[in-house]
Design a protein around this motif. Structure first.
Motif, short mmCIF file in Angstrom:
data_model
loop_
_atom_site.label_atom_id
_atom_site.label_comp_id
_atom_site.label_asym_id
_atom_site.label_seq_id
_atom_site.Cartn_x
_atom_site.Cartn_y
_atom_site.Cartn_z
N ASN A 58 50.87 51.80 38.48
CA ASN A 58 49.71 50.91 38.44
C ASN A 58 50.10 49.67 37.63
O ASN A 58 49.97 49.64 36.41
CB ASN A 58 48.51 51.61 37.80
CG ASN A 58 47.96 52.71 38.69
OD1 ASN A 58 47.73 52.48 39.87
ND2 ASN A 58 47.77 53.89 38.12
N ALA A 118 43.04 48.22 44.71
CA ALA A 118 41.80 47.45 44.70
C ALA A 118 42.03 45.98 45.05
O ALA A 118 41.10 45.28 45.46
CB ALA A 118 41.14 47.55 43.32
N LYS A 147 43.93 43.12 47.37
CA LYS A 147 44.41 43.08 48.75
C LYS A 147 45.84 42.56 48.86
O LYS A 147 46.54 42.85 49.84
CB LYS A 147 43.48 42.21 49.60
CG LYS A 147 42.08 42.78 49.72
CD LYS A 147 41.20 41.91 50.62
CE LYS A 147 39.82 42.52 50.76
NZ LYS A 147 38.94 41.70 51.63
N GLN A 174 37.36 47.00 38.97
CA GLN A 174 38.28 47.03 40.12
C GLN A 174 37.64 47.73 41.32
O GLN A 174 37.82 47.31 42.47
CB GLN A 174 39.58 47.73 39.74
CG GLN A 174 40.47 46.94 38.81
CD GLN A 174 41.69 47.74 38.36
OE1 GLN A 174 41.90 48.87 38.81
NE2 GLN A 174 42.50 47.16 37.49
N THR A 175 36.92 48.79 41.05
CA THR A 175 36.33 49.58 42.14
C THR A 175 34.89 49.18 42.46
O THR A 175 34.41 49.44 43.56
CB THR A 175 36.36 51.07 41.79
OG1 THR A 175 35.66 51.29 40.55
CG2 THR A 175 37.80 51.56 41.64
N LYS A 218 32.30 43.28 43.87
CA LYS A 218 32.52 42.73 45.20
C LYS A 218 33.22 41.37 45.16
O LYS A 218 33.61 40.86 46.21
CB LYS A 218 31.18 42.59 45.93
CG LYS A 218 30.49 43.92 46.18
CD LYS A 218 29.16 43.72 46.88
CE LYS A 218 28.46 45.04 47.13
NZ LYS A 218 27.14 44.85 47.80
N SER A 255 38.35 40.84 43.28
CA SER A 255 39.59 40.60 44.00
C SER A 255 39.60 39.23 44.67
O SER A 255 40.60 38.50 44.63
CB SER A 255 39.80 41.71 45.04
OG SER A 255 40.94 41.44 45.84
#
Length: 239
Positions: free
Chosen positions: A32, A64, A66, A133-134, A137, A140
């Motif tokens: 990670n 998380a 792209k 991270q999760t 919205k 990222s």
């Protein structure tokens, strides 16, 4: 002479064989990995329209995100918007503060560098938080999308600021801030308090969502028109 229990344990441990690491395991990227760097500030524009933006460089293998490597540019007002969205999205996470606003000498090398360091610390913290991270919205996209635009998102990730909100804001202006009575004059049947009338017919066709910037622009136009009418009414009353 009999060996002590401690000596026996040491002998048993010493006979264990250690698995040798491969070069990839020794020098490869951790499972990670996330590296965030803010660099290369650039100042644009002239006069009151000057602003500085910063390059965000992200290298990661966290699912998380792209892209494994990305470069985008963001300005301070983008970070303000981003932090506000994160706070509204993630009530369980304590979002760190941004470096403070600067009102004088904003474009000196020292101020820009101090702001760059503060923005980098902020982004490293929020980008490395597992819940963000999760759960976010916009995290990222803000860090990696070169075509990112605030207009695509509101505080929950969809468009907001419709004509209904504009109408509400205009009503607040009408009722609270731009009521005027000419000093020394008493209202009569033909002249009451100069409550400013707003031409809001332009809103009737504004059923589509507006971005934050469009919302502010439209609201500013209404305020400017109202103030112009206020001055005009006052001048007519003084004649």
């Amino acid at each position: 002479m009999a060996s002590s229990p401690t000596q026996k344990n040491f002998d048993a441990t010493s006979r264990l064989t250690m698995k040798e690491q491969t070069p990839d395991e020794m020098y490869g990227i951790p499972e990670n990995s996330l590296e965030i760097e803010i660099r290369n500030p650039q100042t644009h524009g002239f006069g009151r329209k000057m602003f500085t933006d910063y390059e965000i460089v992200c290298t990661t293998n966290i699912p998380a995100f792209k892209l494994t490597h990305s470069k985008v540019r963001r300005r301070y007002s983008d970070f303000e918007w981003f932090r506000d969205v994160l706070e509204r999205e993630s009530s369980r996470v304590n979002i760190p503060p941004l470096p403070g606003k600067v009102f004088t000498n904003r474009f000196t090398d020292e101020v820009i560098e101090a702001r760059r360091e503060g923005l980098e610390r902020f982004l490293q913290i929020v980008a490395g938080h597992p819940l963000l991270q999760t759960g976010s919205k916009v995290l990222s996209a803000f860090i990696q999308d070169p075509n990112f635009s605030r207009e695509k998102y509101n505080m929950t990730g969809s468009k907001v600021n419709t004509a209904q909100q504009l109408q509400k804001s205009v009503g607040t202006i009408r009722n609270q801030t731009l009521s005027y009575r000419v000093p020394g004059n008493q209202p009569n049947n033909n002249q009451k308090d100069n409550q400013l009338s707003f031409d809001t017919t332009w809103m009737e066709n504004k059923n589509e969502p507006l971005s934050n910037d469009q919302f502010i622009e439209e609201l500013g136009r209404v305020q400017a028109d109202a103030l112009e009418k206020l001055i005009k009414n006052a001048r007519q009353s003084d004649v």
